[in-house]
Design a protein around this motif. Structure first.
Motif, PDB file in Angstrom:
ATOM      1  N   PRO A 155     -26.323 -15.608  55.008  1.00  0.00           N
ATOM      2  CA  PRO A 155     -25.643 -16.890  54.766  1.00  0.00           C
ATOM      3  C   PRO A 155     -25.704 -17.278  53.292  1.00  0.00           C
ATOM      4  N   VAL A 156     -24.615 -17.846  52.810  1.00  0.00           N
ATOM      5  CA  VAL A 156     -24.547 -18.279  51.413  1.00  0.00           C
ATOM      6  C   VAL A 156     -25.241 -19.630  51.281  1.00  0.00           C
ATOM      7  N   GLU A 157     -26.099 -19.765  50.293  1.00  0.00           N
ATOM      8  CA  GLU A 157     -26.803 -21.019  50.068  1.00  0.00           C
ATOM      9  C   GLU A 157     -25.914 -21.945  49.252  1.00  0.00           C
ATOM     10  N   ILE A 158     -25.198 -22.803  49.959  1.00  0.00           N
ATOM     11  CA  ILE A 158     -24.296 -23.725  49.285  1.00  0.00           C
ATOM     12  C   ILE A 158     -25.105 -24.738  48.477  1.00  0.00           C
ATOM     13  N   GLY A 159     -24.793 -24.844  47.183  1.00  0.00           N
ATOM     14  CA  GLY A 159     -25.450 -25.853  46.358  1.00  0.00           C
ATOM     15  C   GLY A 159     -26.836 -25.485  45.877  1.00  0.00           C
ATOM     16  N   SER A 160     -27.223 -24.210  45.961  1.00  0.00           N
ATOM     17  CA  SER A 160     -28.577 -23.829  45.571  1.00  0.00           C
ATOM     18  C   SER A 160     -28.805 -23.933  44.073  1.00  0.00           C
ATOM     19  N   GLY A 161     -27.746 -24.143  43.289  1.00  0.00           N
ATOM     20  CA  GLY A 161     -27.910 -24.257  41.844  1.00  0.00           C
ATOM     21  C   GLY A 161     -28.140 -25.678  41.346  1.00  0.00           C
ATOM     22  N   TRP A 162     -28.155 -26.666  42.226  1.00  0.00           N
ATOM     23  CA  TRP A 162     -28.356 -28.056  41.802  1.00  0.00           C
ATOM     24  C   TRP A 162     -29.792 -28.294  41.360  1.00  0.00           C
ATOM     25  N   ALA A 219     -39.838 -33.618  25.990  1.00  0.00           N
ATOM     26  CA  ALA A 219     -40.563 -32.877  27.024  1.00  0.00           C
ATOM     27  C   ALA A 219     -40.069 -33.370  28.369  1.00  0.00           C
ATOM     28  N   GLY A 220     -39.818 -32.442  29.285  1.00  0.00           N
ATOM     29  CA  GLY A 220     -39.256 -32.858  30.566  1.00  0.00           C
ATOM     30  C   GLY A 220     -39.574 -31.892  31.683  1.00  0.00           C
ATOM     31  N   LEU A 221     -39.060 -32.231  32.849  1.00  0.00           N
ATOM     32  CA  LEU A 221     -39.274 -31.453  34.068  1.00  0.00           C
ATOM     33  C   LEU A 221     -37.923 -31.247  34.738  1.00  0.00           C
ATOM     34  N   ARG A 222     -37.626 -29.990  35.118  1.00  0.00           N
ATOM     35  CA  ARG A 222     -36.427 -29.686  35.886  1.00  0.00           C
ATOM     36  C   ARG A 222     -36.839 -29.121  37.242  1.00  0.00           C
ATOM     37  N   MET A 223     -36.229 -29.646  38.309  1.00  0.00           N
ATOM     38  CA  MET A 223     -36.584 -29.208  39.652  1.00  0.00           C
ATOM     39  C   MET A 223     -35.324 -28.840  40.435  1.00  0.00           C
ATOM     40  N   THR A 224     -35.244 -27.585  40.866  1.00  0.00           N
ATOM     41  CA  THR A 224     -34.130 -27.144  41.702  1.00  0.00           C
ATOM     42  C   THR A 224     -34.259 -27.798  43.073  1.00  0.00           C
ATOM     43  N   THR A 225     -33.123 -28.296  43.596  1.00  0.00           N
ATOM     44  CA  THR A 225     -33.170 -29.039  44.855  1.00  0.00           C
ATOM     45  C   THR A 225     -32.457 -28.260  45.962  1.00  0.00           C
ATOM     46  N   TRP A 226     -31.602 -28.935  46.739  1.00  0.00           N
ATOM     47  CA  TRP A 226     -30.971 -28.368  47.918  1.00  0.00           C
ATOM     48  C   TRP A 226     -30.062 -27.200  47.563  1.00  0.00           C
TER      49      TRP A 226
END
Length: 235
Positions: free
Chosen positions: A48-55, A228-235
Motif C-alpha cells: 500500500p502507498v503511504e499517502i501523505g508520508s512526506g508531511w 535552532a529547530g525541530l522537524r517531525m514527520t507526521t501522518w
C-alpha cells in the motif's frame, strides 16, 4: 450357440474393457482434481502507498543580533537619515511542510519577533508569513546540509512610548519580505530531525510613524538570525 469356452472368453474381455474404462476414469478424475485443487497462481503483491508520508511539522527559535536601522522623513532627503541600533532579541516560528523528493521540500511558516530601537522609545512587533523552498544536498551519516529561500509578507506594527508618544504616532504596515537560508538537519530518529541554520531576512521599506503632517519612513528592515529547530514527520 455359444459354448462354455467362448462365454468365458467373452466374459474376460468384458471385464478387461470395464477395467480399462475404470482406470481411464480414475486417471481423468485425478487430473481434474489436480486442476480443481491446484495451488493458485501466485499474484503480484503490491504494497500500500503511504499517502501523505512526506508531511512534517516544524518549530524554530532564533537569536537575532543587534542591527542598524535607518529612517528618514519622507520627502525631505536633504535632512539626511536618522540611524538607530536595535537590541538583540529572539524570534519564534512554526509551520507545516512537505518532502516532495529526497532533495526538494517546502514549508509554510508563521513567525514573530520584536524589534526595539536602543536609546529610543520606539519598538515594533513583526509578524510574518513565509513560503519557503529548500534543497537538501544529501544525507551524510545522519547529517543533511541544505540551502533555501523564502518569500512572504510581514506585518510591522510600530509603537512609540513615553513623552514623545504624545506627538509621534506609530504606523502599522504590511510589507514584502524575502529570506535566504542555509543549515543542516541532524537525524534524531527516523521521524525527528534537529535543524540548525542561518537566515537572512529583509523587509521592504515602509512608513514607521508620523510627526504632525510629516511621515517617518524606515529604509527597509533586515535581520541576521541564528536558528535552532525541530522537524517531525507526521501522518
Amino acid at each position: 450357440m455359444m459354448n462354455k469356452s467362448s462365454f468365458t472368453s467373452l466374459h474376460k474381455a468384458v471385464i478387461a474393457v470395464f477395467a480399462l474404462s475404470a482406470a481411464s476414469g480414475l486417471a481423468q478424475a485425478a487430473d481434474l482434481d489436480q486442476v480443481l485443487y491446484a495451488t493458485p497462481v501466485e499474484q503480484d503483491v503490491y504494497k500500500p502507498v503511504e499517502i501523505g508520508s512526506g508531511w512534517y511539522l516544524r518549530g524554530d527559535i532564533a537569536y537575532v543580533p543587534s542591527d542598524n536601522v535607518k529612517a528618514r522623513l519622507k520627502g525631505y532627503n536633504l535632512l539626511g537619515e536618522g540611524r538607530g541600533d536595535t537590541k538583540a532579541t529572539a524570534a519564534y516560528s512554526g509551520g507545516v511542510g512537505y518532502q516532495f523528493t529526497d532533495n526538494i521540500r517546502g514549508d509554510v511558516t508563521v513567525g514573530y519577533r520584536k524589534m526595539t530601537v536602543s536609546r529610543e522609545p520606539v519598538e515594533a512587533g513583526i509578524w510574518d508569513v513565509m513560503a519557503n523552498a529548500y534543497y537538501d544536498i544529501g544525507n551524510f551519516s545522519g547529517v543533511t546540509p541544505y540551502v533555501g529561500a523564502g518569500l512572504g509578507m510581514a506585518k510591522v506594527d510600530y509603537k512609540v512610548h513615553g513623552p514623545v508618544g504624545e506627538y509621534i504616532n506609530g504606523r502599522d504596515t504590511t510589507r514584502l519580505q524575502w529570506a535566504l537560508m542555509a543549515g543542516a538537519a541532524i537525524d534524531v530518529t527516523e521521524n525527528v530531525k534537529l535543524d540548525f541554520g542561518y537566515r537572512y531576512a529583509r523587509i521592504s521599506s515602509g512608513d514607521a510613524g508620523n510627526i504632525g503632517p510629516l511621515t517617518i519612513t524606515d529604509n527597509s528592515l533586515e535581520s541576521h538570525q541564528i536558528r535552532a529547530g525541530l522537524r517531525m514527520t507526521t501522518w
